[in-house]
Motif scaffolding. Structure first.
Motif, PDB file in Angstrom:
ATOM      1  N   LEU A   1       0.853  -1.188   0.000  1.00  0.00           N
ATOM      2  CA  LEU A   1       0.000   0.000   0.000  1.00  0.00           C
ATOM      3  C   LEU A   1       0.886   1.233   0.000  1.00  0.00           C
ATOM      4  O   LEU A   1       2.008   1.192   0.492  1.00  0.00           O
ATOM      5  N   PHE A   2       0.354   2.327  -0.559  1.00  0.00           N
ATOM      6  CA  PHE A   2       1.146   3.555  -0.620  1.00  0.00           C
ATOM      7  C   PHE A   2       0.999   4.318   0.693  1.00  0.00           C
ATOM      8  O   PHE A   2      -0.116   4.701   1.054  1.00  0.00           O
ATOM      9  N   PRO A   3       2.121   4.535   1.410  1.00  0.00           N
ATOM     10  CA  PRO A   3       2.021   5.094   2.761  1.00  0.00           C
ATOM     11  C   PRO A   3       1.428   6.490   2.812  1.00  0.00           C
ATOM     12  O   PRO A   3       0.921   6.909   3.842  1.00  0.00           O
ATOM     13  N   TRP A   4       1.482   7.250   1.707  1.00  0.00           N
ATOM     14  CA  TRP A   4       0.947   8.614   1.749  1.00  0.00           C
ATOM     15  C   TRP A   4      -0.500   8.673   1.272  1.00  0.00           C
ATOM     16  O   TRP A   4      -1.074   9.738   1.187  1.00  0.00           O
ATOM     17  N   ARG A   5      -1.071   7.523   0.940  1.00  0.00           N
ATOM     18  CA  ARG A   5      -2.477   7.515   0.545  1.00  0.00           C
ATOM     19  C   ARG A   5      -3.294   6.894   1.673  1.00  0.00           C
ATOM     20  O   ARG A   5      -2.863   5.903   2.260  1.00  0.00           O
TER      21      ARG A   5
ATOM     22  N   TYR B   1      -4.527   5.816   7.459  1.00  0.00           N
ATOM     23  CA  TYR B   1      -3.338   5.553   6.651  1.00  0.00           C
ATOM     24  C   TYR B   1      -2.832   4.140   6.927  1.00  0.00           C
ATOM     25  O   TYR B   1      -3.064   3.598   8.005  1.00  0.00           O
TER      26      TYR B   1
END
Lengths: 263, 248
Positions: free
Chosen positions: B83-87, B124
Protein backbone atom coordinates in the motif's frame (compact mmCIF):
# COMPACT_ATOMS: atom_id res chain seq x y z
CA UNK A 1 -6.51 29.47 24.20
CA UNK A 2 -5.86 26.17 25.89
CA UNK A 3 -4.28 24.64 22.81
CA UNK A 4 -2.10 27.72 22.42
CA UNK A 5 -0.90 27.24 25.94
CA UNK A 6 -0.21 23.58 25.29
CA UNK A 7 1.70 24.45 22.15
CA UNK A 8 3.79 26.95 24.06
CA UNK A 9 4.51 24.42 26.76
CA UNK A 10 5.62 21.92 24.15
CA UNK A 11 7.95 24.45 22.53
CA UNK A 12 9.47 25.21 25.92
CA UNK A 13 9.84 21.51 26.66
CA UNK A 14 11.52 20.82 23.29
CA UNK A 15 13.79 23.83 23.07
CA UNK A 16 14.11 24.91 26.70
CA UNK A 17 17.54 23.38 27.17
CA UNK A 18 18.92 25.14 24.07
CA UNK A 19 17.64 28.47 25.39
CA UNK A 20 19.37 27.88 28.70
CA UNK A 21 22.66 27.10 26.94
CA UNK A 22 22.43 30.24 24.79
CA UNK A 23 21.62 32.32 27.85
CA UNK A 24 24.65 30.91 29.69
CA UNK A 25 26.96 31.70 26.78
CA UNK A 26 25.63 35.27 26.57
CA UNK A 27 26.05 35.80 30.31
CA UNK A 28 29.57 34.41 30.21
CA UNK A 29 30.38 36.64 27.23
CA UNK A 30 28.95 39.75 28.89
CA UNK A 31 30.81 39.04 32.12
CA UNK A 32 34.14 38.41 30.41
CA UNK A 33 34.04 41.64 28.41
CA UNK A 34 33.44 43.57 31.64
CA UNK A 35 35.83 41.67 33.92
CA UNK A 36 38.74 41.65 31.45
CA UNK A 37 37.78 45.08 30.01
CA UNK A 38 38.00 43.88 26.43
CA UNK A 39 37.84 46.86 24.05
CA UNK A 40 34.63 47.12 22.03
CA UNK A 41 36.41 47.01 18.66
CA UNK A 42 37.88 43.63 19.62
CA UNK A 43 34.83 41.97 21.16
CA UNK A 44 31.72 44.04 21.92
CA UNK A 45 29.50 42.91 24.76
CA UNK A 46 26.10 41.43 23.85
CA UNK A 47 24.40 44.50 25.30
CA UNK A 48 26.44 46.78 23.04
CA UNK A 49 25.48 44.68 20.02
CA UNK A 50 21.83 44.81 21.05
CA UNK A 51 21.96 48.58 21.48
CA UNK A 52 23.45 48.99 18.02
CA UNK A 53 20.87 46.58 16.56
CA UNK A 54 18.07 48.74 17.94
CA UNK A 55 19.60 52.17 17.35
CA UNK A 56 21.01 51.42 13.89
CA UNK A 57 17.78 49.88 12.47
CA UNK A 58 17.09 52.74 10.01
CA UNK A 59 20.70 52.52 8.77
CA UNK A 60 20.77 48.84 7.90
CA UNK A 61 17.09 48.05 7.30
CA UNK A 62 17.38 48.40 3.51
CA UNK A 63 20.46 46.15 3.49
CA UNK A 64 18.45 43.48 5.24
CA UNK A 65 15.57 43.67 2.79
CA UNK A 66 17.90 43.58 -0.19
CA UNK A 67 19.70 40.47 1.06
CA UNK A 68 16.45 38.71 1.88
CA UNK A 69 15.11 39.35 -1.63
CA UNK A 70 18.36 38.19 -3.20
CA UNK A 71 18.51 35.02 -1.12
CA UNK A 72 14.89 34.14 -1.90
CA UNK A 73 15.34 34.76 -5.62
CA UNK A 74 18.51 32.69 -5.69
CA UNK A 75 16.92 29.93 -3.63
CA UNK A 76 13.91 29.77 -5.93
CA UNK A 77 16.03 29.58 -9.07
CA UNK A 78 18.53 27.17 -7.50
CA UNK A 79 15.82 24.81 -6.28
CA UNK A 80 13.95 24.90 -9.60
CA UNK A 81 17.10 24.19 -11.58
CA UNK A 82 18.13 21.50 -9.09
CA UNK A 83 14.79 19.72 -9.25
CA UNK A 84 14.72 19.89 -13.02
CA UNK A 85 18.27 18.54 -13.35
CA UNK A 86 17.58 15.73 -10.87
CA UNK A 87 14.40 14.65 -12.63
CA UNK A 88 16.02 14.73 -16.06
CA UNK A 89 19.00 12.74 -14.81
CA UNK A 90 16.69 10.22 -13.16
CA UNK A 91 14.61 9.71 -16.28
CA UNK A 92 17.71 9.41 -18.47
CA UNK A 93 20.02 6.98 -16.63
CA UNK A 94 22.62 7.04 -19.40
CA UNK A 95 22.97 10.82 -19.16
CA UNK A 96 23.12 10.49 -15.38
CA UNK A 97 26.07 8.12 -15.60
CA UNK A 98 27.94 10.65 -17.72
CA UNK A 99 26.98 13.83 -15.85
CA UNK A 100 26.75 12.85 -12.18
CA UNK A 101 30.53 12.57 -11.58
CA UNK A 102 30.96 15.99 -13.18
CA UNK A 103 28.32 17.40 -10.85
CA UNK A 104 30.22 16.14 -7.82
CA UNK A 105 33.49 17.41 -9.27
CA UNK A 106 31.97 20.84 -9.76
CA UNK A 107 31.35 21.04 -6.02
CA UNK A 108 35.09 20.79 -5.39
CA UNK A 109 35.50 24.30 -6.77
CA UNK A 110 34.99 26.77 -3.91
CA UNK A 111 32.38 29.37 -4.82
CA UNK A 112 34.65 32.11 -3.49
CA UNK A 113 37.11 31.25 -6.26
CA UNK A 114 34.45 31.28 -8.93
CA UNK A 115 32.99 34.59 -7.84
CA UNK A 116 35.62 36.93 -9.34
CA UNK A 117 35.21 35.14 -12.68
CA UNK A 118 31.47 35.67 -12.55
CA UNK A 119 32.03 39.37 -11.90
CA UNK A 120 34.34 39.58 -14.91
CA UNK A 121 31.75 37.89 -17.11
CA UNK A 122 28.54 39.41 -15.80
CA UNK A 123 29.52 42.67 -14.07
CA UNK A 124 28.23 43.85 -10.70
CA UNK A 125 24.50 43.48 -11.29
CA UNK A 126 22.08 40.94 -9.88
CA UNK A 127 23.03 38.29 -12.45
CA UNK A 128 26.38 37.10 -11.01
CA UNK A 129 24.93 37.14 -7.49
CA UNK A 130 21.98 34.99 -8.45
CA UNK A 131 24.36 32.62 -10.21
CA UNK A 132 26.46 32.27 -7.05
CA UNK A 133 23.42 31.51 -4.91
CA UNK A 134 22.04 29.12 -7.51
CA UNK A 135 25.34 27.25 -7.62
CA UNK A 136 25.31 26.92 -3.84
CA UNK A 137 21.66 25.89 -3.57
CA UNK A 138 21.27 23.53 -6.42
CA UNK A 139 23.72 20.81 -5.41
CA UNK A 140 21.99 19.71 -2.17
CA UNK A 141 18.68 19.56 -4.02
CA UNK A 142 20.05 17.48 -6.89
CA UNK A 143 21.76 14.97 -4.60
CA UNK A 144 18.79 14.66 -2.23
CA UNK A 145 16.25 14.33 -5.04
CA UNK A 146 18.29 11.74 -6.94
CA UNK A 147 18.78 9.73 -3.75
CA UNK A 148 15.10 9.91 -2.93
CA UNK A 149 14.10 8.83 -6.43
CA UNK A 150 16.57 5.98 -6.43
CA UNK A 151 15.34 4.58 -3.13
CA UNK A 152 11.78 4.03 -4.32
CA UNK A 153 10.30 1.06 -2.50
CA UNK A 154 10.83 -1.96 -4.83
CA UNK A 155 7.58 -3.65 -3.74
CA UNK A 156 5.50 -0.64 -4.68
CA UNK A 157 7.44 -0.38 -7.93
CA UNK A 158 6.75 -4.03 -8.70
CA UNK A 159 3.04 -3.54 -8.01
CA UNK A 160 2.84 -0.52 -10.31
CA UNK A 161 4.53 -2.45 -13.12
CA UNK A 162 2.35 -5.52 -12.67
CA UNK A 163 -0.86 -3.54 -12.96
CA UNK A 164 0.39 -1.84 -16.09
CA UNK A 165 1.22 1.69 -14.93
CA UNK A 166 3.00 3.79 -17.55
CA UNK A 167 6.43 5.30 -16.94
CA UNK A 168 4.83 8.69 -16.42
CA UNK A 169 2.30 7.31 -13.93
CA UNK A 170 5.05 5.50 -12.03
CA UNK A 171 7.01 8.73 -11.81
CA UNK A 172 4.13 11.00 -10.78
CA UNK A 173 2.18 8.66 -8.53
CA UNK A 174 5.05 6.76 -6.94
CA UNK A 175 8.64 7.88 -7.42
CA UNK A 176 8.21 11.63 -6.97
CA UNK A 177 5.93 11.36 -3.94
CA UNK A 178 8.20 8.74 -2.43
CA UNK A 179 11.15 11.12 -2.84
CA UNK A 180 9.40 14.12 -1.23
CA UNK A 181 10.83 13.65 2.28
CA UNK A 182 14.32 13.42 0.79
CA UNK A 183 13.67 16.51 -1.34
CA UNK A 184 12.66 18.41 1.79
CA UNK A 185 15.90 17.41 3.51
CA UNK A 186 17.80 18.87 0.56
CA UNK A 187 15.60 21.95 0.63
CA UNK A 188 16.46 22.63 4.27
CA UNK A 189 20.17 22.61 3.47
CA UNK A 190 19.67 24.78 0.37
CA UNK A 191 17.57 27.23 2.36
CA UNK A 192 20.34 27.91 4.85
CA UNK A 193 23.00 27.93 2.13
CA UNK A 194 21.08 30.54 0.15
CA UNK A 195 21.60 33.23 2.80
CA UNK A 196 25.30 32.43 2.97
CA UNK A 197 25.49 32.55 -0.82
CA UNK A 198 23.75 35.93 -0.87
CA UNK A 199 26.16 37.46 1.66
CA UNK A 200 29.23 36.09 -0.14
CA UNK A 201 27.98 37.40 -3.45
CA UNK A 202 27.51 40.82 -1.91
CA UNK A 203 31.10 40.90 -0.71
CA UNK A 204 32.15 40.82 -4.32
CA UNK A 205 30.69 44.18 -5.03
CA UNK A 206 27.23 45.53 -4.48
CA UNK A 207 25.71 48.79 -3.33
CA UNK A 208 23.47 47.29 -0.66
CA UNK A 209 22.93 44.12 1.34
CA UNK A 210 24.14 42.63 4.60
CA UNK A 211 27.40 41.69 2.87
CA UNK A 212 28.03 45.35 2.03
CA UNK A 213 27.02 46.47 5.52
CA UNK A 214 29.46 43.94 6.96
CA UNK A 215 32.34 45.03 4.77
CA UNK A 216 31.75 48.69 5.66
CA UNK A 217 31.53 47.86 9.39
CA UNK A 218 34.71 45.83 9.23
CA UNK A 219 36.77 48.50 7.50
CA UNK A 220 35.73 51.09 10.11
CA UNK A 221 36.31 48.67 13.02
CA UNK A 222 32.65 48.74 14.00
CA UNK A 223 32.80 45.20 15.35
CA UNK A 224 29.42 45.63 16.98
CA UNK A 225 27.88 46.09 13.53
CA UNK A 226 29.66 43.00 12.23
CA UNK A 227 27.97 41.08 15.02
CA UNK A 228 24.60 42.64 14.22
CA UNK A 229 25.05 41.39 10.65
CA UNK A 230 25.95 37.90 11.87
CA UNK A 231 22.90 37.78 14.13
CA UNK A 232 20.64 38.76 11.23
CA UNK A 233 22.18 36.15 8.97
CA UNK A 234 21.42 33.56 11.62
CA UNK A 235 17.86 34.81 12.05
CA UNK A 236 17.26 34.77 8.27
CA UNK A 237 18.58 31.20 7.98
CA UNK A 238 16.40 30.12 10.87
CA UNK A 239 13.25 31.72 9.46
CA UNK A 240 13.83 29.98 6.11
CA UNK A 241 14.43 26.68 7.88
CA UNK A 242 11.24 26.99 9.91
CA UNK A 243 9.19 27.89 6.83
CA UNK A 244 10.50 24.84 4.95
CA UNK A 245 9.92 22.61 7.96
CA UNK A 246 6.35 23.85 8.32
CA UNK A 247 5.72 23.18 4.63
CA UNK A 248 7.16 19.72 5.06
CA UNK A 249 4.94 18.94 8.02
CA UNK A 250 1.75 20.04 6.27
CA UNK A 251 2.58 18.26 3.02
CA UNK A 252 3.74 15.00 4.50
CA UNK A 253 1.04 14.84 7.13
CA UNK A 254 0.10 11.35 8.18
CA UNK A 255 2.82 9.48 6.39
CA UNK A 256 5.96 9.90 8.47
CA UNK A 257 5.50 6.67 10.37
CA UNK A 258 4.40 4.77 7.31
CA UNK A 259 7.55 5.72 5.49
CA UNK A 260 9.76 4.49 8.23
CA UNK A 261 7.95 1.21 8.32
CA UNK A 262 8.50 0.67 4.64
CA UNK A 263 12.21 1.23 4.81
CA UNK B 1 -16.50 -12.72 -18.92
CA UNK B 2 -12.91 -13.64 -18.46
CA UNK B 3 -11.20 -16.87 -19.17
CA UNK B 4 -7.45 -17.30 -18.96
CA UNK B 5 -5.61 -19.89 -20.99
CA UNK B 6 -2.01 -20.67 -20.24
CA UNK B 7 -0.55 -22.54 -23.15
CA UNK B 8 2.76 -24.46 -23.15
CA UNK B 9 4.67 -21.87 -21.16
CA UNK B 10 8.39 -22.40 -20.66
CA UNK B 11 10.88 -20.03 -19.10
CA UNK B 12 14.48 -20.30 -17.99
CA UNK B 13 16.73 -17.94 -16.10
CA UNK B 14 20.48 -18.19 -16.62
CA UNK B 15 20.08 -21.52 -18.44
CA UNK B 16 18.15 -22.94 -15.48
CA UNK B 17 14.73 -24.13 -16.59
CA UNK B 18 12.17 -22.71 -14.16
CA UNK B 19 8.86 -23.39 -15.86
CA UNK B 20 8.42 -26.35 -18.16
CA UNK B 21 5.45 -26.71 -20.48
CA UNK B 22 2.76 -25.27 -18.22
CA UNK B 23 -0.72 -25.54 -19.70
CA UNK B 24 -4.07 -24.93 -18.01
CA UNK B 25 -7.26 -22.93 -18.36
CA UNK B 26 -9.20 -20.97 -15.79
CA UNK B 27 -12.87 -20.60 -16.62
CA UNK B 28 -15.01 -17.56 -16.03
CA UNK B 29 -15.77 -17.03 -12.33
CA UNK B 30 -13.59 -19.91 -11.27
CA UNK B 31 -11.22 -19.92 -8.27
CA UNK B 32 -8.12 -21.95 -9.07
CA UNK B 33 -5.14 -22.49 -6.78
CA UNK B 34 -1.61 -23.25 -7.86
CA UNK B 35 -0.14 -25.41 -5.13
CA UNK B 36 3.54 -26.17 -4.94
CA UNK B 37 6.62 -25.98 -2.75
CA UNK B 38 8.27 -22.62 -2.18
CA UNK B 39 10.66 -21.70 -4.92
CA UNK B 40 8.86 -23.80 -7.50
CA UNK B 41 8.49 -20.90 -9.88
CA UNK B 42 4.88 -20.02 -9.04
CA UNK B 43 5.62 -16.32 -8.74
CA UNK B 44 7.57 -16.42 -11.98
CA UNK B 45 4.44 -17.65 -13.73
CA UNK B 46 2.57 -14.65 -12.29
CA UNK B 47 5.18 -12.22 -13.50
CA UNK B 48 4.92 -13.76 -16.96
CA UNK B 49 1.13 -13.42 -16.96
CA UNK B 50 1.52 -9.84 -15.75
CA UNK B 51 3.87 -9.09 -18.65
CA UNK B 52 6.93 -8.27 -16.53
CA UNK B 53 8.90 -10.43 -18.95
CA UNK B 54 8.19 -12.73 -21.87
CA UNK B 55 8.16 -16.53 -21.76
CA UNK B 56 10.72 -18.44 -23.84
CA UNK B 57 7.93 -20.53 -25.32
CA UNK B 58 4.15 -20.58 -25.19
CA UNK B 59 1.48 -17.93 -24.91
CA UNK B 60 -1.27 -16.55 -22.69
CA UNK B 61 -4.81 -15.88 -23.85
CA UNK B 62 -7.50 -13.89 -22.07
CA UNK B 63 -10.94 -14.49 -23.56
CA UNK B 64 -9.28 -15.86 -26.66
CA UNK B 65 -7.08 -12.80 -27.22
CA UNK B 66 -3.34 -13.20 -26.89
CA UNK B 67 -1.92 -11.18 -23.98
CA UNK B 68 1.64 -12.52 -23.84
CA UNK B 69 4.01 -9.77 -22.68
CA UNK B 70 1.20 -7.25 -22.22
CA UNK B 71 1.03 -5.31 -19.00
CA UNK B 72 -2.06 -4.24 -17.10
CA UNK B 73 -4.50 -6.86 -18.39
CA UNK B 74 -4.81 -8.61 -15.03
CA UNK B 75 -5.51 -7.31 -11.58
CA UNK B 76 -2.93 -8.25 -9.00
CA UNK B 77 -2.50 -8.69 -5.27
CA UNK B 78 1.12 -9.17 -4.21
CA UNK B 79 2.57 -11.09 -1.28
CA UNK B 80 3.15 -7.92 0.75
CA UNK B 81 0.20 -5.53 0.82
CA UNK B 82 2.23 -2.86 -1.07
CA UNK B 83 0.00 0.00 0.00
CA UNK B 84 1.15 3.56 -0.62
CA UNK B 85 2.02 5.09 2.76
CA UNK B 86 0.95 8.61 1.75
CA UNK B 87 -2.48 7.52 0.55
CA UNK B 88 -5.32 6.80 2.93
CA UNK B 89 -7.36 3.62 2.60
CA UNK B 90 -9.85 5.09 0.14
CA UNK B 91 -7.25 6.48 -2.24
CA UNK B 92 -5.23 3.29 -1.91
CA UNK B 93 -8.09 1.06 -3.01
CA UNK B 94 -8.82 3.16 -6.10
CA UNK B 95 -5.19 3.13 -7.25
CA UNK B 96 -5.63 0.16 -9.59
CA UNK B 97 -8.64 1.86 -11.19
CA UNK B 98 -6.84 5.20 -11.26
CA UNK B 99 -4.02 3.78 -13.38
CA UNK B 100 -6.59 2.80 -15.99
CA UNK B 101 -8.57 6.03 -15.50
CA UNK B 102 -11.75 4.34 -14.33
CA UNK B 103 -12.20 5.66 -10.82
CA UNK B 104 -15.56 5.22 -9.15
CA UNK B 105 -15.38 6.50 -5.58
CA UNK B 106 -18.92 5.55 -4.66
CA UNK B 107 -18.32 2.00 -5.72
CA UNK B 108 -15.10 2.02 -3.73
CA UNK B 109 -16.90 3.24 -0.60
CA UNK B 110 -19.54 0.58 -1.03
CA UNK B 111 -16.93 -2.13 -1.44
CA UNK B 112 -15.08 -0.92 1.65
CA UNK B 113 -18.33 -1.17 3.57
CA UNK B 114 -18.89 -4.72 2.38
CA UNK B 115 -15.33 -5.56 3.33
CA UNK B 116 -15.83 -4.29 6.87
CA UNK B 117 -13.51 -1.33 6.32
CA UNK B 118 -16.11 1.45 6.26
CA UNK B 119 -14.66 3.19 9.33
CA UNK B 120 -11.13 3.10 7.99
CA UNK B 121 -11.67 5.10 4.80
CA UNK B 122 -9.46 7.94 6.00
CA UNK B 123 -6.90 5.88 7.90
CA UNK B 124 -3.34 5.55 6.65
CA UNK B 125 -1.75 2.14 6.11
CA UNK B 126 0.62 2.48 9.07
CA UNK B 127 -2.39 2.78 11.35
CA UNK B 128 -3.75 -0.63 10.29
CA UNK B 129 -2.90 -4.16 11.42
CA UNK B 130 -1.32 -6.68 9.04
CA UNK B 131 -4.64 -8.39 8.33
CA UNK B 132 -6.37 -5.08 7.68
CA UNK B 133 -3.70 -4.06 5.19
CA UNK B 134 -4.22 -7.32 3.30
CA UNK B 135 -7.93 -6.59 3.19
CA UNK B 136 -7.26 -3.19 1.71
CA UNK B 137 -4.92 -4.74 -0.84
CA UNK B 138 -7.58 -7.27 -1.83
CA UNK B 139 -10.26 -4.61 -2.16
CA UNK B 140 -7.86 -2.69 -4.36
CA UNK B 141 -7.47 -5.76 -6.58
CA UNK B 142 -11.26 -6.22 -6.71
CA UNK B 143 -11.82 -2.58 -7.67
CA UNK B 144 -9.34 -2.72 -10.51
CA UNK B 145 -11.18 -2.72 -13.82
CA UNK B 146 -9.76 -6.06 -14.99
CA UNK B 147 -11.93 -9.12 -14.49
CA UNK B 148 -9.11 -11.50 -13.78
CA UNK B 149 -7.28 -11.43 -10.44
CA UNK B 150 -3.94 -12.99 -9.57
CA UNK B 151 -3.25 -13.45 -5.85
CA UNK B 152 0.34 -14.24 -4.89
CA UNK B 153 0.43 -15.97 -1.48
CA UNK B 154 -1.38 -13.02 0.06
CA UNK B 155 -1.74 -14.53 3.52
CA UNK B 156 1.64 -16.18 3.93
CA UNK B 157 2.96 -13.47 6.24
CA UNK B 158 -0.01 -13.56 8.65
CA UNK B 159 -0.35 -15.56 11.86
CA UNK B 160 -2.55 -18.66 11.91
CA UNK B 161 -5.62 -17.00 13.51
CA UNK B 162 -5.57 -13.94 11.30
CA UNK B 163 -5.04 -16.12 8.26
CA UNK B 164 -8.16 -18.20 8.92
CA UNK B 165 -10.15 -15.01 9.49
CA UNK B 166 -8.84 -13.58 6.25
CA UNK B 167 -9.60 -16.72 4.26
CA UNK B 168 -13.19 -16.75 5.48
CA UNK B 169 -13.47 -13.03 4.79
CA UNK B 170 -12.04 -13.46 1.30
CA UNK B 171 -14.44 -16.29 0.50
CA UNK B 172 -17.35 -14.16 1.66
CA UNK B 173 -16.38 -11.17 -0.46
CA UNK B 174 -15.41 -13.22 -3.47
CA UNK B 175 -18.57 -15.34 -3.47
CA UNK B 176 -20.55 -12.09 -3.69
CA UNK B 177 -18.76 -10.85 -6.79
CA UNK B 178 -17.10 -13.66 -8.59
CA UNK B 179 -14.18 -12.59 -10.66
CA UNK B 180 -11.93 -15.32 -12.02
CA UNK B 181 -9.07 -15.91 -9.59
CA UNK B 182 -5.69 -17.55 -9.87
CA UNK B 183 -4.34 -18.07 -6.38
CA UNK B 184 -0.80 -19.05 -5.48
CA UNK B 185 -0.22 -20.84 -2.21
CA UNK B 186 1.95 -23.41 -0.50
CA UNK B 187 -0.71 -24.32 2.06
CA UNK B 188 -2.82 -27.39 1.26
CA UNK B 189 -5.58 -26.33 3.64
CA UNK B 190 -5.80 -22.87 2.18
CA UNK B 191 -6.03 -24.24 -1.34
CA UNK B 192 -8.74 -26.74 -0.34
CA UNK B 193 -10.79 -24.24 1.61
CA UNK B 194 -10.84 -21.56 -1.08
CA UNK B 195 -10.69 -23.11 -4.52
CA UNK B 196 -12.83 -24.87 -7.08
CA UNK B 197 -9.81 -26.52 -8.55
CA UNK B 198 -6.24 -27.17 -7.43
CA UNK B 199 -3.28 -27.48 -9.76
CA UNK B 200 -0.31 -29.18 -8.14
CA UNK B 201 3.10 -28.11 -9.39
CA UNK B 202 6.37 -29.95 -9.06
CA UNK B 203 9.55 -27.99 -8.63
CA UNK B 204 12.89 -27.68 -10.48
CA UNK B 205 11.54 -27.08 -13.06
CA UNK B 206 7.88 -26.41 -12.30
CA UNK B 207 5.65 -28.82 -14.18
CA UNK B 208 2.00 -29.53 -13.78
CA UNK B 209 1.79 -32.64 -11.67
CA UNK B 210 -1.94 -33.09 -11.30
CA UNK B 211 -5.23 -31.27 -11.24
CA UNK B 212 -7.98 -31.83 -8.69
CA UNK B 213 -11.61 -30.74 -9.04
CA UNK B 214 -13.00 -30.09 -5.58
CA UNK B 215 -16.59 -31.09 -4.87
CA UNK B 216 -17.25 -28.70 -1.93
CA UNK B 217 -20.40 -26.60 -2.21
CA UNK B 218 -20.48 -22.83 -2.08
CA UNK B 219 -21.01 -20.74 -0.05
CA UNK B 220 -18.48 -22.46 2.18
CA UNK B 221 -18.51 -22.42 5.96
CA UNK B 222 -15.62 -22.65 8.34
CA UNK B 223 -17.01 -25.97 9.57
CA UNK B 224 -15.87 -27.43 6.26
CA UNK B 225 -12.34 -27.35 7.64
CA UNK B 226 -13.26 -30.01 10.22
CA UNK B 227 -15.35 -32.25 7.98
CA UNK B 228 -14.36 -35.81 7.08
CA UNK B 229 -14.41 -35.03 3.39
CA UNK B 230 -11.96 -32.22 3.88
CA UNK B 231 -9.50 -34.47 5.70
CA UNK B 232 -9.86 -37.09 3.01
CA UNK B 233 -8.92 -34.54 0.36
CA UNK B 234 -6.11 -33.19 2.45
CA UNK B 235 -4.64 -36.69 2.67
CA UNK B 236 -4.97 -37.18 -1.08
CA UNK B 237 -3.12 -34.01 -1.92
CA UNK B 238 -0.59 -34.50 0.81
CA UNK B 239 0.29 -37.89 -0.66
CA UNK B 240 0.59 -36.34 -4.07
CA UNK B 241 3.08 -33.82 -2.73
CA UNK B 242 4.99 -36.55 -0.86
CA UNK B 243 5.35 -38.47 -4.09
CA UNK B 244 6.84 -35.35 -5.63
CA UNK B 245 9.56 -35.38 -3.03
CA UNK B 246 10.30 -39.08 -3.59
CA UNK B 247 10.57 -38.59 -7.32
CA UNK B 248 12.94 -35.65 -7.13
Amino acid sequence: MNTNKMKRNRIIANHGSSFVVILCILLFWQASTQIFTIPTWLLPAPTVILTEAVAGWPNYQHHLISTTKLALLGLFIGVSVGLLVAIVLHLLPKVKRAVYPLLILSQNIPIIVLAPLLVIWFGFGVMPKVIVITLVCFFPIVVATLDGLRQTNPELMHYMRMIGASKQQIFLKLEFLHALPAIFSGLKISGTYSVMGAVISEWLGANQGIGVYMTLAQSSFRTDRVFVAIVYIMILCMILFVIIQTLEKTWLKGREKGRMEHE
Amino acid sequence: MSELTVSNIAKSFAKQLVLDDITFTINDGEFVSLLGPSGSGKSTLFHLIGGMYRPDRGAFFLDGKEITGKRGVISYMPQSPSLFPWRNVLSNVILGAEIHRKVDKDKAREMLKKAGLANYENAYPHELSGGMRQRVAFVRALLSPQDFICLDEPFSALDEFTRLDMQTWLLDIWEKNRKSVLFITHSIEEALYLSDRIIVLSSNPAKIKREFDLPFQRPREQSLLLSKDFFEWKRKIYQELEQLKVNS
